[in-house]
Write a protein that holds these residues in place. Structure first.
Motif, PDB file in Angstrom:
ATOM      1  N   GLN A  23       0.805  -1.223   0.000  1.00 47.96           N
ATOM      2  CA  GLN A  23       0.000   0.000   0.000  1.00 47.96           C
ATOM      3  C   GLN A  23       0.841   1.277   0.000  1.00 47.96           C
ATOM      4  O   GLN A  23       0.544   2.240   0.717  1.00 47.96           O
ATOM      5  N   ARG A  24       1.892   1.285  -0.805  1.00 48.20           N
ATOM      6  CA  ARG A  24       2.678   2.509  -0.990  1.00 48.20           C
ATOM      7  C   ARG A  24       3.354   2.456  -2.347  1.00 48.20           C
ATOM      8  O   ARG A  24       3.497   1.396  -2.947  1.00 48.20           O
ATOM      9  N   ASN A  25       3.752   3.623  -2.837  1.00 49.67           N
ATOM     10  CA  ASN A  25       4.470   3.695  -4.102  1.00 49.67           C
ATOM     11  C   ASN A  25       5.924   3.292  -3.898  1.00 49.67           C
ATOM     12  O   ASN A  25       6.500   3.548  -2.833  1.00 49.67           O
ATOM     13  N   PHE A  26       6.503   2.675  -4.899  1.00 49.31           N
ATOM     14  CA  PHE A  26       7.892   2.250  -4.863  1.00 49.31           C
ATOM     15  C   PHE A  26       8.665   2.935  -5.972  1.00 49.31           C
ATOM     16  O   PHE A  26       8.138   3.157  -7.065  1.00 49.31           O
ATOM     17  N   ASP A  27       9.914   3.265  -5.693  1.00 48.15           N
ATOM     18  CA  ASP A  27      10.841   3.778  -6.696  1.00 48.15           C
ATOM     19  C   ASP A  27      11.900   2.705  -6.866  1.00 48.15           C
ATOM     20  O   ASP A  27      12.826   2.590  -6.051  1.00 48.15           O
ATOM     21  N   LEU A  28      11.776   1.899  -7.909  1.00 48.40           N
ATOM     22  CA  LEU A  28      12.672   0.772  -8.079  1.00 48.40           C
ATOM     23  C   LEU A  28      14.063   1.184  -8.550  1.00 48.40           C
ATOM     24  O   LEU A  28      14.906   0.339  -8.802  1.00 48.40           O
ATOM     25  N   GLY A  29      14.310   2.476  -8.596  1.00 52.27           N
ATOM     26  CA  GLY A  29      15.662   2.979  -8.807  1.00 52.27           C
ATOM     27  C   GLY A  29      16.413   3.056  -7.488  1.00 52.27           C
ATOM     28  O   GLY A  29      17.638   3.222  -7.471  1.00 52.27           O
ATOM     29  N   LEU A  30      15.703   2.935  -6.369  1.00 53.34           N
ATOM     30  CA  LEU A  30      16.311   3.006  -5.036  1.00 53.34           C
ATOM     31  C   LEU A  30      16.615   1.607  -4.515  1.00 53.34           C
ATOM     32  O   LEU A  30      15.787   0.706  -4.619  1.00 53.34           O
ATOM     33  N   GLU A  31      17.797   1.444  -3.927  1.00 52.02           N
ATOM     34  CA  GLU A  31      18.214   0.126  -3.432  1.00 52.02           C
ATOM     35  C   GLU A  31      17.255  -0.466  -2.410  1.00 52.02           C
ATOM     36  O   GLU A  31      16.976  -1.665  -2.438  1.00 52.02           O
TER      37      GLU A  31
END
Length: 157
Positions: free
Chosen positions: A60-68
C-alpha cells in the motif's frame, strides 16, 4: 461545438485504447551458461507497471525501483517466487543486480561456477500469484543440449 465533440470523441477513444493496451501480463526469463565464467546466468524481464502494481498491492505505498531499499523489497519477493532445484535441493541463486527502466524491470542473477544440471526443476510464480493472467516464458540455452522454452502460468508454476 462540432470540433469540441470530435476532440472529446478522440480523447475517449484514446483513453479506452490505453486501458485496453495493457491486458497481457508477461515475464521473460533467459537462462544460459557462460563458458568464460563457468556460471549459469539468469536474466528476468517484467513489465514495470505490473511490478509496481504488485508492490502497491502488497505494501500500500508507491515504490521507486531505482532506489536500493525498494529494490530489496522486490528482490525478496522474486527470490520466493522463482527457484531452481536439483536432486530435491534448491540451487543457490545469487542476486547480481537490477535495472529499473520506464517500461521494464530487468533482474540479473547467477548460479556461480555451476552449469544448470539436466535434472533441474524450475519454479516460476513471479506475478502469477497477483495476476491470474500472467504468463512467464523461460528460455534455457547453452548447456550442451537443445534450447528449451518453458511456459509458466498461475495454473502451471
Amino acid at each position: 461545438m462540432r470540433f469540441f465533440k470530435a476532440v472529446l470523441l478522440a480523447a475517449l477513444i484514446s483513453v479506452g485504447a490505453a486501458a485496453q493496451a495493457h491486458n497481457y501480463h508477461m515475464g521473460l526469463t533467459d537462462i544460459s551458461f557462460n563458458p568464460r565464467t563457468g556460471s549459469t546466468e539468469i536474466v528476468h524481464t517484467y513489465t514495470a507497471h505490473d511490478v509496481e502494481a504488485l508492490l502497491m498491492n502488497l505494501y500500500q505505498r508507491n515504490f521507486d525501483l531505482g532506489l536500493e531499499e525498494d529494490q530489496a523489497v522486490f528482490r525478496r519477493y522474486l527470490e520466493k517466487q522463482f527457484s531452481i532445484s536439483a536432486n530435491g535441493k534448491r540451487l543457490p541463486i545469487q542476486w547480481v543486480g537490477m535495472e529499473a527502466k520506464a517500461d521494464s524491470i530487468v533482474v540479473y542473477q547467477e548460479i556461480e561456477k555451476t552449469p544448470l544440471p539436466a535434472s533441474a526443476t524450475l519454479h516460476d510464480a513471479v506475478l502469477s500469484d497477483f495476476m491470474p493472467t500472467q504468463v512467464n516464458t523461460v528460455n534455457v540455452a547453452g548447456f550442451g543440449r537443445p534450447a528449451q522454452t518453458l511456459v509458466f502460468t498461475a495454473q502451471k508454476k
